[in-house]
Design a protein around this motif. Structure first.
Motif: not given
Length: 215
Positions: A142-143, A145-146, A149
């Motif tokens: 998920l990094s 994406i942000w 996170l």
């Protein structure tokens, strides 16, 4: 008993998820990934030693809560730090704490579940830990994406699980529950006298009601 079991299983899932997430995510912290991985393994040694020294003195519930909350806070803080050295220090503090909490919840689960269902309870706990371990590399992805996170999720779930751990019964220095009733009735106490085990029910202060003795 259902709420108690779900609480324990959720703590196992979160502990495994954060533990393996921090272990597998050392190369995302910056600096030398090999040194980071070695440090992540080395911090487990003092963590386990500290557990062995303190658990019988402080009990299980409070150290579990403190270690998960501090570890979760360190993970969240690490996600928002740009400097490499402080980021690694905070992440390793999180690894230190989650290692301790993982050891505590393992011990606590065995002491919470009554004898008649202990094997089942521990088996489901282990299954939940495996689910958490499978989810951790997916959360690391998920990094994209942000950046922070994954660490924010690890830290937030750790704090949530630590808070829920306060609702678990304290098991240090107490006899292991033998039946479902022993694990769920907070007013039930047991003692052994002349080879006979009897149940004591505390109706209120100063009023004790004795159940039939069991050999």
């Amino acid at each position: 008993m259902l709420l108690l079991s779900l609480n324990v299983w959720f703590n196992w899932l979160v502990n495994a998820m954060v533990y393996y997430g921090l272990t597998l995510g050392t190369d995302n912290l910056g600096g030398d990934p090999y040194i980071n991985f070695c440090i992540a393994g080395a911090v487990e040694i003092p963590s386990y030693i500290l557990c062995m020294l303190l658990l019988n003195r402080l009990g299980r519930k409070k150290p579990l809560f403190v270690s998960m909350v501090i570890g979760g806070g360190a993970c969240i803080a690490s996600g928002f730090v740009d400097s490499v050295t402080p980021k690694i220090i905070l992440a390793m503090l999180g690894k230190f704490c989650i290692t301790a909490s993982y050891a505590i919840i393992y011990l606590m689960a065995a002491e919470v579940f009554p004898t008649v269902v202990r094997n089942i309870g521990m088996g489901v706990s282990s299954m939940c830990a495996r689910i958490g371990g499978m989810l951790s590399p997916q959360i690391l992805e998920l990094s994209i994406i942000w950046g922070p996170l994954p660490l924010v999720l690890f830290g937030g779930l750790s704090i949530l699980a630590g808070g829920l751990a306060l609702f678990l019964p304290e098991t240090a220095g107490k006899p292991l529950p033998q039946t479902i009733e022993d694990a769920t009735d907070e007013n039930r106490k047991k003692y052994r006298k002349n080879g006979t085990e009897m149940d004591i029910f505390l109706k209120n202060e100063g009023d004790q009601k004795y159940a039939n003795g069991k050999t």
